[in-house]
Design a protein around this motif. Structure first.
Motif, PDB file in Angstrom:
ATOM      1  N   LEU A 103      30.036  41.234  32.016  1.00 13.63           N
ATOM      2  CA  LEU A 103      31.360  41.755  31.697  1.00 13.63           C
ATOM      3  C   LEU A 103      31.348  42.426  30.326  1.00 13.63           C
ATOM      4  O   LEU A 103      30.682  41.962  29.399  1.00 13.63           O
ATOM      5  CB  LEU A 103      32.399  40.631  31.710  1.00 13.63           C
ATOM      6  CG  LEU A 103      32.742  40.018  33.067  1.00 13.63           C
ATOM      7  CD1 LEU A 103      33.770  38.909  32.886  1.00 13.63           C
ATOM      8  CD2 LEU A 103      33.258  41.059  34.032  1.00 13.63           C
ATOM      9  N   ASN A 104      32.105  43.498  30.222  1.00 18.05           N
ATOM     10  CA  ASN A 104      32.228  44.208  28.952  1.00 18.05           C
ATOM     11  C   ASN A 104      33.425  43.640  28.191  1.00 18.05           C
ATOM     12  O   ASN A 104      34.567  43.813  28.621  1.00 18.05           O
ATOM     13  CB  ASN A 104      32.398  45.707  29.202  1.00 18.05           C
ATOM     14  CG  ASN A 104      32.421  46.518  27.921  1.00 18.05           C
ATOM     15  OD1 ASN A 104      33.306  46.349  27.082  1.00 18.05           O
ATOM     16  ND2 ASN A 104      31.449  47.416  27.766  1.00 18.05           N
ATOM     17  N   LYS A 105      33.164  42.975  27.076  1.00 17.66           N
ATOM     18  CA  LYS A 105      34.219  42.296  26.326  1.00 17.66           C
ATOM     19  C   LYS A 105      35.314  43.264  25.881  1.00 17.66           C
ATOM     20  O   LYS A 105      36.513  42.998  26.060  1.00 17.66           O
ATOM     21  CB  LYS A 105      33.619  41.582  25.122  1.00 17.66           C
ATOM     22  CG  LYS A 105      34.640  40.883  24.232  1.00 17.66           C
ATOM     23  CD  LYS A 105      33.960  40.189  23.060  1.00 17.66           C
ATOM     24  CE  LYS A 105      34.976  39.554  22.118  1.00 17.66           C
ATOM     25  NZ  LYS A 105      34.308  38.858  20.981  1.00 17.66           N
ATOM     26  N   ALA A 106      34.925  44.403  25.319  1.00 16.17           N
ATOM     27  CA  ALA A 106      35.903  45.361  24.797  1.00 16.17           C
ATOM     28  C   ALA A 106      36.790  45.905  25.914  1.00 16.17           C
ATOM     29  O   ALA A 106      38.011  46.019  25.759  1.00 16.17           O
ATOM     30  CB  ALA A 106      35.195  46.502  24.077  1.00 16.17           C
TER      31      ALA A 106
ATOM     32  N   ALA B 184      40.887  45.277  26.486  1.00 14.89           N
ATOM     33  CA  ALA B 184      41.826  46.394  26.651  1.00 14.89           C
ATOM     34  C   ALA B 184      42.629  46.226  27.937  1.00 14.89           C
ATOM     35  O   ALA B 184      43.836  46.516  27.976  1.00 14.89           O
ATOM     36  CB  ALA B 184      41.065  47.715  26.665  1.00 14.89           C
ATOM     37  N   LYS B 185      41.974  45.742  28.990  1.00 16.25           N
ATOM     38  CA  LYS B 185      42.671  45.515  30.259  1.00 16.25           C
ATOM     39  C   LYS B 185      43.718  44.413  30.106  1.00 16.25           C
ATOM     40  O   LYS B 185      44.824  44.509  30.657  1.00 16.25           O
ATOM     41  CB  LYS B 185      41.660  45.143  31.352  1.00 16.25           C
ATOM     42  CG  LYS B 185      42.265  45.033  32.741  1.00 16.25           C
ATOM     43  CD  LYS B 185      41.191  44.792  33.796  1.00 16.25           C
ATOM     44  CE  LYS B 185      41.806  44.718  35.188  1.00 16.25           C
ATOM     45  NZ  LYS B 185      40.756  44.492  36.236  1.00 16.25           N
ATOM     46  N   THR B 186      43.370  43.381  29.347  1.00 16.94           N
ATOM     47  CA  THR B 186      44.318  42.292  29.103  1.00 16.94           C
ATOM     48  C   THR B 186      45.555  42.804  28.387  1.00 16.94           C
ATOM     49  O   THR B 186      46.688  42.420  28.716  1.00 16.94           O
ATOM     50  CB  THR B 186      43.651  41.176  28.273  1.00 16.94           C
ATOM     51  OG1 THR B 186      42.494  40.694  28.959  1.00 16.94           O
ATOM     52  CG2 THR B 186      44.614  40.014  28.055  1.00 16.94           C
ATOM     53  N   GLU B 187      45.371  43.669  27.417  1.00 19.20           N
ATOM     54  CA  GLU B 187      46.513  44.235  26.686  1.00 19.20           C
ATOM     55  C   GLU B 187      47.440  45.001  27.621  1.00 19.20           C
ATOM     56  O   GLU B 187      48.671  44.906  27.503  1.00 19.20           O
ATOM     57  CB  GLU B 187      46.001  45.155  25.575  1.00 19.20           C
ATOM     58  CG  GLU B 187      45.344  44.409  24.420  1.00 19.20           C
ATOM     59  CD  GLU B 187      44.830  45.350  23.346  1.00 19.20           C
ATOM     60  OE1 GLU B 187      45.107  46.568  23.439  1.00 19.20           O
ATOM     61  OE2 GLU B 187      44.155  44.880  22.410  1.00 19.20           O
ATOM     62  N   LYS B 188      46.874  45.745  28.565  1.00 18.93           N
ATOM     63  CA  LYS B 188      47.701  46.491  29.523  1.00 18.93           C
ATOM     64  C   LYS B 188      48.458  45.536  30.446  1.00 18.93           C
ATOM     65  O   LYS B 188      49.628  45.773  30.779  1.00 18.93           O
ATOM     66  CB  LYS B 188      46.827  47.441  30.339  1.00 18.93           C
ATOM     67  CG  LYS B 188      46.268  48.604  29.531  1.00 18.93           C
ATOM     68  CD  LYS B 188      45.448  49.544  30.404  1.00 18.93           C
ATOM     69  CE  LYS B 188      44.922  50.725  29.592  1.00 18.93           C
ATOM     70  NZ  LYS B 188      44.092  51.653  30.411  1.00 18.93           N
ATOM     71  N   ILE B 189      47.789  44.462  30.867  1.00 16.68           N
ATOM     72  CA  ILE B 189      48.455  43.473  31.730  1.00 16.68           C
ATOM     73  C   ILE B 189      49.638  42.854  31.003  1.00 16.68           C
ATOM     74  O   ILE B 189      50.729  42.698  31.574  1.00 16.68           O
ATOM     75  CB  ILE B 189      47.455  42.380  32.162  1.00 16.68           C
ATOM     76  CG1 ILE B 189      46.393  42.957  33.095  1.00 16.68           C
ATOM     77  CG2 ILE B 189      48.191  41.225  32.860  1.00 16.68           C
ATOM     78  CD1 ILE B 189      45.245  41.993  33.382  1.00 16.68           C
TER      79      ILE B 189
ATOM     80  N   TRP C  79      38.526  35.644  24.879  1.00 14.61           N
ATOM     81  CA  TRP C  79      38.881  36.932  25.476  1.00 14.61           C
ATOM     82  C   TRP C  79      38.866  36.872  27.003  1.00 14.61           C
ATOM     83  O   TRP C  79      39.688  37.520  27.655  1.00 14.61           O
ATOM     84  CB  TRP C  79      37.951  38.045  24.973  1.00 14.61           C
ATOM     85  CG  TRP C  79      36.489  37.790  25.195  1.00 14.61           C
ATOM     86  CD1 TRP C  79      35.625  37.137  24.356  1.00 14.61           C
ATOM     87  CD2 TRP C  79      35.704  38.173  26.339  1.00 14.61           C
ATOM     88  NE1 TRP C  79      34.358  37.090  24.900  1.00 14.61           N
ATOM     89  CE2 TRP C  79      34.375  37.721  26.104  1.00 14.61           C
ATOM     90  CE3 TRP C  79      35.990  38.852  27.522  1.00 14.61           C
ATOM     91  CZ2 TRP C  79      33.338  37.929  27.020  1.00 14.61           C
ATOM     92  CZ3 TRP C  79      34.951  39.061  28.440  1.00 14.61           C
ATOM     93  CH2 TRP C  79      33.653  38.609  28.185  1.00 14.61           C
ATOM     94  N   TYR C  80      37.962  36.077  27.564  1.00 14.14           N
ATOM     95  CA  TYR C  80      37.907  35.962  29.031  1.00 14.14           C
ATOM     96  C   TYR C  80      39.013  35.048  29.536  1.00 14.14           C
ATOM     97  O   TYR C  80      39.678  35.342  30.526  1.00 14.14           O
ATOM     98  CB  TYR C  80      36.544  35.436  29.477  1.00 14.14           C
ATOM     99  CG  TYR C  80      36.423  35.357  30.988  1.00 14.14           C
ATOM    100  CD1 TYR C  80      36.392  36.511  31.769  1.00 14.14           C
ATOM    101  CD2 TYR C  80      36.380  34.126  31.630  1.00 14.14           C
ATOM    102  CE1 TYR C  80      36.300  36.436  33.156  1.00 14.14           C
ATOM    103  CE2 TYR C  80      36.287  34.045  33.015  1.00 14.14           C
ATOM    104  CZ  TYR C  80      36.248  35.203  33.772  1.00 14.14           C
ATOM    105  OH  TYR C  80      36.175  35.129  35.153  1.00 14.14           O
ATOM    106  N   LYS C  81      39.217  33.940  28.851  1.00 13.43           N
ATOM    107  CA  LYS C  81      40.275  32.988  29.216  1.00 13.43           C
ATOM    108  C   LYS C  81      41.630  33.688  29.252  1.00 13.43           C
ATOM    109  O   LYS C  81      42.407  33.521  30.203  1.00 13.43           O
ATOM    110  CB  LYS C  81      40.281  31.842  28.214  1.00 13.43           C
ATOM    111  CG  LYS C  81      41.458  30.889  28.297  1.00 13.43           C
ATOM    112  CD  LYS C  81      41.479  29.972  27.095  1.00 13.43           C
ATOM    113  CE  LYS C  81      41.754  30.737  25.813  1.00 13.43           C
ATOM    114  NZ  LYS C  81      41.697  29.879  24.614  1.00 13.43           N
ATOM    115  N   GLU C  82      41.908  34.488  28.221  1.00 11.00           N
ATOM    116  CA  GLU C  82      43.194  35.177  28.140  1.00 11.00           C
ATOM    117  C   GLU C  82      43.358  36.185  29.270  1.00 11.00           C
ATOM    118  O   GLU C  82      44.449  36.313  29.844  1.00 11.00           O
ATOM    119  CB  GLU C  82      43.316  35.863  26.776  1.00 11.00           C
ATOM    120  CG  GLU C  82      43.451  34.875  25.625  1.00 11.00           C
ATOM    121  CD  GLU C  82      43.056  35.461  24.285  1.00 11.00           C
ATOM    122  OE1 GLU C  82      42.819  36.698  24.231  1.00 11.00           O
ATOM    123  OE2 GLU C  82      42.968  34.706  23.307  1.00 11.00           O
TER     124      GLU C  82
END
Length: 248
Positions: A17-20, A24-29, A222-225
């Motif tokens: 998985l790409n952390k960055a 960014a996907k989490t921020e959009k969600i 970052w993954y948990k979130e």
């Protein structure tokens, strides 16, 4: 739901998985959650209860801040459950829980929950197995009650941190001035009871599973979130909520 064996479930994000990109996907969600929350409040037909359990230093507080912190404070409430007060102990164990069940239109978050009464209490021998079985039945009935009679949707998250990561985070509280306020020497003693906690968590997962548990790898925040934010989004999206028209 099959029996969950925590030792066989990774505490880390899947490889590759790409952390960055995922952050960014989490921020959009989370941005999209704002709109869904507005509809939840406006339609006033459903509510959401998010239950967060985990060992000390599994990242419960940070998860609340980073996933739910930007939502409308009028429509989200957090209740952190600590040791029961004398008043709470004078009632049945669900008394202090039921009064914080979410009203329609609300997102209610439990930082620890009624499950502590079949976890830490069993680890320390304050609750025997016979009592625990009765309590688990009461928990199932309670969750069924608010689900069926108040249209409450329940998400149950166990933040799955490794003992190594837990120790690193607990020691960080000793040295990091920003985290010293969280330091509690008793946390290190509780950590020594790891195997007992795993035993009773697994028993909890097996017998309180009418609403399934989500085991969330928690070694990497970052993954948990991302996983929690995505599951909250999917749940609210599935309700197909609509803004009501003008009142006549």
């Amino acid at each position: 739901m099959g029996k969950i064996k925590l030792s066989s479930i990774s505490t880390k994000a899947p490889k590759g998985l790409n952390k960055a990109k995922l952050k960014a996907k989490t921020e959009k969600i989370i941005e999209q959650l704002d709109e869904l929350q507005n509809r939840l409040i406006a339609e006033n037909k459903h509510s959401l209860l998010v239950i967060i359990q985990g060992m000390d230093a599994s990242g419960k507080d940070g998860l609340l801040r980073d996933v739910f912190g930007s939502l409308n404070p009028l429509g989200v409430s957090v209740k952190s459950y600590k040791a029961p007060t004398p008043e709470e102990l004078s009632h049945d164990f669900l008394w202090r829980i039921h009064q914080h069940a979410p009203a329609k239109g609300m997102i209610q978050i439990f930082n620890r929950s009624h499950y502590e009464d079949i976890l830490i209490t069993r680890v320390h021998g304050w609750c025997n197995d016979e009592t625990a079985v009765k309590r688990m039945k009461a928990i199932n009935d309670f969750e069924e009650l608010i689900t069926e009679h108040n249209h409450t949707h329940i998400l149950k998250f166990y933040l799955h941190v490794s003992p190594e990561e837990q120790q690193a985070r607990l020691k960080e509280r000793v040295h990091d001035p920003r985290k010293m306020w969280k330091y509690n020497e008793k946390d290190f003693e509780e950590a020594k009871l790891w195997n007992k906690y795993m035993k009773y968590y697994q028993d909890c997962f097996q017998h309180c599973n009418k609403i399934p548990w989500q085991v969330i790898p928690a070694d990497q925040n970052w993954y948990k979130e991302y996983v929690v934010a995505q599951k909250v989004y999917d749940t609210l999206k599935s309700l197909n909520m609509q803004y009501p028209g003008l009142k006549k």
